[in-house]
Design a protein around this motif. Structure first.
Motif, PDB file in Angstrom:
ATOM      1  N   PHE A 122      10.431  86.163  43.592  1.00 53.92           N
ATOM      2  CA  PHE A 122      10.462  85.050  42.646  1.00 53.92           C
ATOM      3  C   PHE A 122       9.768  83.826  43.231  1.00 53.92           C
ATOM      4  O   PHE A 122       8.937  83.183  42.568  1.00 53.92           O
ATOM      5  N   ASN A 123      10.077  83.500  44.483  1.00 52.58           N
ATOM      6  CA  ASN A 123       9.455  82.342  45.117  1.00 52.58           C
ATOM      7  C   ASN A 123       7.951  82.544  45.294  1.00 52.58           C
ATOM      8  O   ASN A 123       7.163  81.609  45.144  1.00 52.58           O
ATOM      9  N   GLN A 124       7.570  83.799  45.610  1.00 51.34           N
ATOM     10  CA  GLN A 124       6.150  84.109  45.761  1.00 51.34           C
ATOM     11  C   GLN A 124       5.427  83.942  44.432  1.00 51.34           C
ATOM     12  O   GLN A 124       4.306  83.428  44.370  1.00 51.34           O
ATOM     13  N   LEU A 125       6.081  84.367  43.351  1.00 58.70           N
ATOM     14  CA  LEU A 125       5.495  84.229  42.024  1.00 58.70           C
ATOM     15  C   LEU A 125       5.328  82.755  41.664  1.00 58.70           C
ATOM     16  O   LEU A 125       4.304  82.356  41.103  1.00 58.70           O
ATOM     17  N   GLN A 126       6.322  81.940  41.988  1.00 56.15           N
ATOM     18  CA  GLN A 126       6.234  80.510  41.702  1.00 56.15           C
ATOM     19  C   GLN A 126       5.070  79.865  42.454  1.00 56.15           C
ATOM     20  O   GLN A 126       4.337  79.035  41.902  1.00 56.15           O
TER      21      GLN A 126
END
Length: 343
Positions: free
Chosen positions: A96-100
């Motif tokens: 999720f953080n990587q996607l953000q």
């Protein structure tokens, strides 16, 4: 005896306080965030925008709920709870953080492209490869590739889109060995592994979630540096700040201007989440103008939710609720933004 009970009461009180402050609950709180001055993030031709007024990106604050913060949120009019599944789907926190992070960088690239094209300035977009967002547990590349790596070649072949990558491997038999060239923390590496059968499909693949990864080069240098803020929703305001600096800085006219919305490479502004909270944040920082995506609801959306309101409608409602004097301005594309500011 009284002293002993007093000690127990103190211990119980301390325990309750610790639980209230630190025990994580299985959901998250979304509350109004901040309105950040874009001159702190954007440099065009190595220069900081120091003209009067400011452009601001707006954020939503997100935190894992704890008993004391959950109780506090119940006293706040623009606070909402959301589950981890609703927030992240099936993704891990790392994914999720990587996607953000990826979405923020893509928003910056699109903002630069739209601003430079609108200003008649030269730019070049370069395709880098496919960005690794996640890896299946059973993927043969799990443990070799990592989230955040960029795959640049397969079997020595360069491609110009993620679709081309997928088409190259999808018809190969399961178990076929392929050699992947990739960038990992600035270093070029290779690994040869077997393709697997992708679940719920009739094709083979590497077993990774991927998206296109590109960069943009400009003759007039531009740099956008953002930390601790993710997602694509600042695209519109990045574009506005960059364009105004490129064209002489005549649009802002000393005003405090905020807004939100994604920015597609063709200049179309897209909807975002939490716009009511962003209105609150902008109002708190003294913004007088707030740009809001005004994308009409489709028939399918109206059927699923007869009471659906788009970003512009929700933003106007929020501004009215807090008795704000901000002008909520509907925009469908970047040209709408420029035309409004130039009036």
């Amino acid at each position: 005896m009284k002293k002993r009970w007093s000690k127990w009461l103190v211990l119980v009180g301390v325990l309750v306080l610790i639980i209230g402050l630190f025990l994580p609950l299985p959901f998250y709180l979304e509350t109004p965030g901040t309105a950040e001055n874009l001159s702190n993030f954007v440099r065009v031709d190595h220069k900081k925008d120091q003209r009067a007024g400011k452009y601001m990106l707006t954020t939503v604050a997100l935190q894992q709920a704890r008993p004391i913060t959950y109780l506090w949120s119940k006293t706040q009019p623009f606070s909402e709870t959301t589950s981890k599944d609703d927030l992240m789907g099936n993704d891990s926190s790392e994914t999720f953080n990587q996607l953000q992070t990826y979405e923020m960088q893509s928003a910056i690239n699109d903002a630069i492209q739209v601003a430079y094209k609108k200003a008649g300035r030269s730019y070049q977009r370069k395709y880098l490869g496919i960005y690794v967002m996640s890896l299946m547990k059973r993927s043969q590349f799990n443990g070799k590739l990592a989230i955040g790596d960029t795959v640049t070649m397969i079997d020595g072949h360069h491609f110009k889109s993620s679709t081309a990558f997928i088409n190259y491997v999808k018809d190969k038999p399961v178990g076929t060995k392929v050699t992947v060239t990739y960038q990992h923390k600035g270093q070029t590496k290779k690994t040869t592994q077997r393709l697997i059968h992708l679940p719920n499909t009739k094709r083979s693949g590497l077993g990774i979630t991927l998206v296109d990864h590109s960069t943009i080069k400009t003759k007039i240098p531009v740099k956008v540096t953002v930390s601790d803020i993710g997602g694509p929703s600042a695209g519109l305001m990045f574009t506005t700040a960059i364009y105004d600096q490129l064209t002489g800085g005549h649009l802002r006219k000393g005003r405090k201007i905020a807004g939100t919305g994604t920015m597609a490479s063709n200049g179309v502004v897209g909807p975002i989440g939490g716009i009511d909270k962003k209105v609150v944040a902008a109002n708190h920082e003294g913004a007088t103008i707030f740009f809001a995506p005004d994308i009409p609801a489709t028939a399918a959306m109206k059927k699923a939710d007869p009471g659906y309101q788009n970003n512009y409608q929700v933003a106007k409602k929020a501004a009215k609720k807090i008795h704000s004097h901000m002008k909520i301005v509907p925009v469908k594309n970047f040209t709408d933004t420029v035309n409004y500011l130039a009036k």
